[in-house]
Motif scaffolding. Structure first.
Motif, mmCIF file in Angstrom:
data_model
loop_
_atom_site.group_PDB
_atom_site.id
_atom_site.type_symbol
_atom_site.label_atom_id
_atom_site.label_comp_id
_atom_site.label_asym_id
_atom_site.label_seq_id
_atom_site.Cartn_x
_atom_site.Cartn_y
_atom_site.Cartn_z
ATOM 1 N N GLU A 129 7.018 0.179 6.630
ATOM 2 C CA GLU A 129 6.845 -1.250 6.899
ATOM 3 C C GLU A 129 6.721 -1.486 8.395
ATOM 4 N N GLY A 130 5.771 -2.323 8.752
ATOM 5 C CA GLY A 130 5.513 -2.614 10.157
ATOM 6 C C GLY A 130 4.463 -1.712 10.781
ATOM 7 N N LYS A 136 3.973 -15.173 -2.478
ATOM 8 C CA LYS A 136 5.342 -14.677 -2.413
ATOM 9 C C LYS A 136 5.312 -13.495 -1.454
ATOM 10 N N PRO A 137 5.508 -13.739 -0.164
ATOM 11 C CA PRO A 137 5.354 -12.691 0.843
ATOM 12 C C PRO A 137 6.212 -11.446 0.594
ATOM 13 N N GLU A 138 7.399 -11.625 0.063
ATOM 14 C CA GLU A 138 8.275 -10.471 -0.136
ATOM 15 C C GLU A 138 7.739 -9.495 -1.172
ATOM 16 N N ALA A 140 -1.689 -4.305 6.395
ATOM 17 C CA ALA A 140 -2.058 -5.280 7.425
ATOM 18 C C ALA A 140 -3.509 -5.724 7.266
ATOM 19 N N ALA A 141 -4.393 -4.781 6.994
ATOM 20 C CA ALA A 141 -5.816 -5.118 6.845
ATOM 21 C C ALA A 141 -6.057 -5.993 5.621
ATOM 22 N N ALA A 194 0.808 -1.218 0.000
ATOM 23 C CA ALA A 194 0.000 0.000 0.000
ATOM 24 C C ALA A 194 0.844 1.272 0.000
ATOM 25 N N GLY A 195 1.907 1.292 0.779
ATOM 26 C CA GLY A 195 2.686 2.517 0.904
ATOM 27 C C GLY A 195 1.981 3.563 1.754
#
Length: 114
Positions: free
Chosen positions: A27-28, A60-62, A34-35, A22-23
């Motif tokens: 990160e985190g 591919k989580p990355e 997250a939603a 999303a940006g």
């Protein structure tokens, strides 16, 4: 930006493709990422746990990539879970804006998915 494509064919859901980040924040701390992650992963886990429907999953989580394919006719349970996913994603898109999340449909219109 996260883009989610909801796939439909012949009056049924056939899966989705979610990709990107999303940006909205670093990160985190990115609540939009997250939603969307919570909704999409929970949908996959719920279909796997609560239905007997066949599915293929690629992630591919990355790269923020999750693809769900529903190759066979889906049950009412899976249909309801997919409708819930769409409802949640559209609410996020409306609340935070299409610069962070876009939800599109490939195939028949959403109105035909009842």
């Amino acid at each position: 930006m996260i883009s989610v494509t909801i796939y439909q064919n012949g009056g049924r859901y056939t899966g989705f493709l979610c990709k990107g980040h999303a940006g909205y924040d670093q990160e985190g701390y990115d609540i939009v990422c997250a939603a969307v992650s919570a909704l999409t992963v929970n949908t996959v886990n719920s279909i796997e746990t609560l239905t007997d429907d066949a599915m293929r999953v690629d992630e591919k989580p990355e790269g923020g990539y999750l693809k769900l394919e529903l190759p066979d006719e889906v049950s009412e349970g899976t249909n309801l879970l997919m409708k819930s996913l769409v409802l949640g994603l559209q609410a996020i898109e409306k609340a935070y804006g299409s610069q962070f999340l876009t939800v599109t449909f490939a195939g028949e219109s959403q109105e035909n998915m009842d």
